[in-house]
Design a protein around this motif. Structure first.
Motif, PDB file in Angstrom:
ATOM      1  N   UNK A  43       7.470   1.991  25.042  1.00 24.36           N
ATOM      2  CA  UNK A  43       6.166   1.896  25.424  1.00 24.36           C
ATOM      3  C   UNK A  43       5.582   0.637  25.563  1.00 24.36           C
ATOM      4  N   UNK A  44       6.010  -0.166  24.287  1.00 21.71           N
ATOM      5  CA  UNK A  44       5.512  -1.622  24.064  1.00 21.71           C
ATOM      6  C   UNK A  44       6.101  -2.410  25.137  1.00 21.71           C
ATOM      7  N   UNK A  45       7.545  -2.405  25.341  1.00 21.60           N
ATOM      8  CA  UNK A  45       8.121  -3.689  26.050  1.00 21.60           C
ATOM      9  C   UNK A  45       7.663  -3.505  27.389  1.00 21.60           C
ATOM     10  N   UNK A  46       7.769  -2.052  27.854  1.00 22.66           N
ATOM     11  CA  UNK A  46       7.567  -1.850  29.330  1.00 22.66           C
ATOM     12  C   UNK A  46       5.928  -1.947  29.707  1.00 22.66           C
ATOM     13  N   UNK A  47       5.107  -1.544  28.925  1.00 26.92           N
ATOM     14  CA  UNK A  47       3.703  -1.525  29.120  1.00 26.92           C
ATOM     15  C   UNK A  47       2.910  -2.103  28.781  1.00 26.92           C
ATOM     16  N   UNK A  48       3.433  -3.125  27.729  1.00 26.97           N
ATOM     17  CA  UNK A  48       2.264  -3.936  27.249  1.00 26.97           C
ATOM     18  C   UNK A  48       2.704  -5.449  27.134  1.00 26.97           C
ATOM     19  N   UNK A  49       1.858  -6.277  27.088  1.00 25.99           N
ATOM     20  CA  UNK A  49       2.491  -8.123  27.167  1.00 25.99           C
ATOM     21  C   UNK A  49       3.258  -8.250  26.255  1.00 25.99           C
ATOM     22  N   UNK A  50       4.474  -8.202  25.875  1.00 23.80           N
ATOM     23  CA  UNK A  50       5.179  -8.306  24.649  1.00 23.80           C
ATOM     24  C   UNK A  50       5.960  -9.709  25.030  1.00 23.80           C
ATOM     25  N   UNK A  51       5.715 -10.430  23.837  1.00 27.47           N
ATOM     26  CA  UNK A  51       6.555 -11.691  23.605  1.00 27.47           C
ATOM     27  C   UNK A  51       7.392 -12.018  22.616  1.00 27.47           C
ATOM     28  N   UNK A  52       8.679 -12.595  22.543  1.00 31.71           N
ATOM     29  CA  UNK A  52       9.653 -12.744  21.476  1.00 31.71           C
ATOM     30  C   UNK A  52       9.853 -14.453  21.200  1.00 31.71           C
ATOM     31  N   UNK A  53      10.155 -14.326  20.011  1.00 34.86           N
ATOM     32  CA  UNK A  53      10.390 -15.862  19.722  1.00 34.86           C
ATOM     33  C   UNK A  53      11.877 -15.782  19.466  1.00 34.86           C
ATOM     34  N   UNK A  54      12.760 -16.620  19.896  1.00 36.31           N
ATOM     35  CA  UNK A  54      13.979 -16.639  19.392  1.00 36.31           C
ATOM     36  C   UNK A  54      14.371 -17.829  18.528  1.00 36.31           C
ATOM     37  N   UNK A  55      15.562 -17.788  17.822  1.00 37.58           N
ATOM     38  CA  UNK A  55      15.778 -18.856  16.832  1.00 37.58           C
ATOM     39  C   UNK A  55      16.551 -19.828  17.806  1.00 37.58           C
ATOM     40  N   UNK A  56      16.362 -21.210  17.400  1.00 41.47           N
ATOM     41  CA  UNK A  56      16.618 -22.289  18.130  1.00 41.47           C
ATOM     42  C   UNK A  56      18.262 -22.194  17.953  1.00 41.47           C
ATOM     43  N   UNK A  57      18.912 -21.749  17.022  1.00 45.83           N
ATOM     44  CA  UNK A  57      20.354 -21.920  16.816  1.00 45.83           C
ATOM     45  C   UNK A  57      20.889 -20.578  17.525  1.00 45.83           C
TER      46      UNK A  57
END
Length: 146
Positions: A43-57
């Protein structure tokens, strides 16, 4: 930060689960870990505007934010990554994506989150007894207007 895709769903769910467990230990979750993972994947990832933050390392996903129109639906950070500006950047992005204003709900017991949103210009406009949420936990609705 980037838009999430299907491959991110598992890691995003893991961040959600770790964050909820650490920051909201007194709140009863109505869904099992597997149900949370399924919900985020289906539901969340395919149907809503979902953003992620990735570790710089290269350490993987450390934060997730979900927008649903002008609702900041979810913002969860890996507990080990709190206090590093990721939440600030997520809120700035949310304001950029919804420049006319935003609303969100947070549990009243989550005082750190409430202080965080207030610091970012959100104002509490409604308090409930929790009867309208799945957790049955008193919550507060916050709004931000430019």
């Amino acid at each position: 930060m980037r838009r999430a895709d299907g491959a991110d769903a598992g890691a995003a769910a893991d961040v959600w689960l770790r964050s909820f467990a650490v920051t909201l230990p007194t709140v009863v979750r109505p869904r099992s870990d597997d149900e949370v993972r399924d919900y985020i994947r289906d539901v969340v990832v395919p149907l809503q505007e979902t953003w992620v933050a990735e570790a710089a390392d290269g350490g993987g996903i450390v934060g997730v934010m979900v927008l649903d129109g002008d609702l900041l639906s979810q913002l969860y950070l890996d507990p080990d990554w709190r206090g590093r500006g990721i939440g600030d950047r997520f809120v700035a992005l949310a304001k950029e994506r919804s420049p006319q204003g935003l609303a969100l709900w947070t549990f009243q017991v989550n005082k750190p989150a409430r202080r965080f949103y207030e610091r970012h210009g959100f104002v509490a406009v409604e308090y409930t007894d929790g009867s309208g949420n799945a957790e049955r936990e008193p919550d507060a609705r916050y709004v931000w207007r430019p």
